[in-house]
Design an enzyme around this catalytic site. Structure first.
Site, mmCIF file in Angstrom:
data_model
loop_
_atom_site.group_PDB
_atom_site.id
_atom_site.type_symbol
_atom_site.label_atom_id
_atom_site.label_comp_id
_atom_site.label_asym_id
_atom_site.label_seq_id
_atom_site.Cartn_x
_atom_site.Cartn_y
_atom_site.Cartn_z
ATOM 1 N N PRO A 1 0.833 -1.216 0.000
ATOM 2 C CA PRO A 1 0.000 0.000 0.000
ATOM 3 C C PRO A 1 0.859 1.255 0.000
ATOM 4 O O PRO A 1 1.808 1.369 0.768
ATOM 5 C CB PRO A 1 -0.818 -0.102 1.287
ATOM 6 C CG PRO A 1 -0.147 -1.125 2.116
ATOM 7 C CD PRO A 1 0.681 -1.991 1.230
ATOM 8 N N GLU A 2 0.527 2.173 -0.887
ATOM 9 C CA GLU A 2 1.223 3.458 -0.923
ATOM 10 C C GLU A 2 0.249 4.534 -0.456
ATOM 11 O O GLU A 2 -0.888 4.245 -0.091
ATOM 12 C CB GLU A 2 1.740 3.728 -2.339
ATOM 13 C CG GLU A 2 2.750 2.664 -2.779
ATOM 14 C CD GLU A 2 3.940 3.239 -3.523
ATOM 15 O OE1 GLU A 2 4.355 4.370 -3.223
ATOM 16 O OE2 GLU A 2 4.456 2.542 -4.411
ATOM 17 N N HIS B 1 -4.716 -14.819 9.077
ATOM 18 C CA HIS B 1 -3.841 -13.652 9.224
ATOM 19 C C HIS B 1 -4.552 -12.449 9.825
ATOM 20 O O HIS B 1 -4.035 -11.336 9.776
ATOM 21 C CB HIS B 1 -3.230 -13.300 7.875
ATOM 22 C CG HIS B 1 -2.415 -14.415 7.284
ATOM 23 N ND1 HIS B 1 -1.232 -14.848 7.845
ATOM 24 C CD2 HIS B 1 -2.637 -15.205 6.208
ATOM 25 C CE1 HIS B 1 -0.752 -15.859 7.131
ATOM 26 N NE2 HIS B 1 -1.588 -16.086 6.136
ATOM 27 N N ARG C 1 21.929 19.870 -3.200
ATOM 28 C CA ARG C 1 21.953 18.412 -3.021
ATOM 29 C C ARG C 1 22.364 17.728 -4.318
ATOM 30 O O ARG C 1 21.818 18.016 -5.380
ATOM 31 C CB ARG C 1 20.571 17.899 -2.620
ATOM 32 C CG ARG C 1 20.220 18.236 -1.186
ATOM 33 C CD ARG C 1 18.864 17.642 -0.845
ATOM 34 N NE ARG C 1 18.347 18.202 0.380
ATOM 35 C CZ ARG C 1 18.502 17.641 1.580
ATOM 36 N NH1 ARG C 1 19.140 16.502 1.700
ATOM 37 N NH2 ARG C 1 17.997 18.226 2.641
#
Ligand SMILES: [Zn+2]
Length: 271
Positions: free
Chosen positions: A2-3, A91, A151
């Site tokens: 999942p994002e 689960h 950076r």
């Protein structure tokens, strides 16, 4: 895995069912998640009203009377509302018991997720150092440009650095860089402000589209049936190595950056 869009969809889907309900406690069948589930979770949650369900990064925060439940879906976790009379499956590690004979059931075959308790989540070590929310106004061309200054790290790695920006995982970093026309290897410090503006827009549109697509999957995790599968969308570059770019026909290339796969169109995306 999942994002951010999936977690946001879960949050929006569950919030109306949880907010203002009172928990009757918790049933923990397997406390060994990524970190141990608090052994006194049943006592901590009993009689507590859910005031607000929100998302910070990929964490779901359920604000109760005297503390906050911090939940993370890890690699394979899901949260579903189900009738208390439906027997848990293998689960289904934790049930939060609601006052309407339903349970919020946490399932996680790989057990990389988390269910923690905090009296002050903003100061919790998992939350306190999270970067800017990509869908918030604080994420804009100016703030991204400032982040990039000086950076040398590749822009894709900066996008995925949760200390700077939260919740832009590998899929959405790849897709956003494609839509912004930016080579994932470009040194962040070389990104001009106009290109930062394009990248911010691409990140926000990519995430918003995924969240919109997720709306159609809401039923899957509130009715207690079926799999709450993470939504599969058509991608422009992600996972399309050797296939023609949808914009120009050039074959999509794959490289490794910091042990993650990057996919890009060498014609559409420039340094
Ligand atoms: Zn292309």
């Amino acid at each position: 895995m999942p994002e951010l869009p999936e977690v946001e969809t879960v949050c929006r889907g569950l919030a109306p069912h949880l907010e203002n309900r009172v928990l009757r406690g918790a049933r923990v069948r397997e406390p060994r998640l990524r970190w141990p589930v608090p052994p006194d979770l049943d006592d901590l949650t009993r009689g507590q009203r859910v005031h607000h369900l929100s998302r910070r990064g990929k964490y779901l925060l359920a604000q109760l009377d005297s503390g906050t439940l911090i939940m993370h879906l890890g690699m394979s976790g899901s949260l579903r509302l189900s009738s208390a009379s439906i027997a848990p499956e293998k689960h289904d590690h934790v049930d939060l018991l609601l006052d309407d004979d339903r349970v919020l059931r946490y399932r996680d075959p790989r057990r990389f997720g988390a269910l923690l308790w905090s009296a002050d989540p903003a100061q919790h070590p998992l939350i306190a150092h999270l970067g800017v929310e990509p869908l918030s106004e604080a994420f804009n061309a100016g703030s991204l440009h400032a982040m990039c200054q000086g950076r040398s790290m590749a822009i894709k790695l900066l996008l995925m650095d949760a200390r700077l920006i939260v919740g832009v995982g590998n899929i959405y970093a790849n897709e956003s860089l494609f839509h912004a026309g930016i080579d994932p290897r470009l040194a962040a410090g070389k990104l001009s402000r106009p290109r930062c503006a394009r990248l911010v827009a691409a990140v926000q549109e990519t995430l918003a589209k995924a969240i919109a697509a997720g709306g159609s999957s809401l039923r899957d995790f509130v009715d207690g049936h079926g799999n709450p599968g993470y939504f599969q969308q058509g991608y422009f570059v992600y996972g399309r190595t050797g296939e023609p770019c949808h914009a120009c026909g050039t074959l999509v290339r794959q490289i490794r950056q910091s042990a993650r796969s990057s996919f890009y169109c060498p014609h559409c995306q420039r340094r």
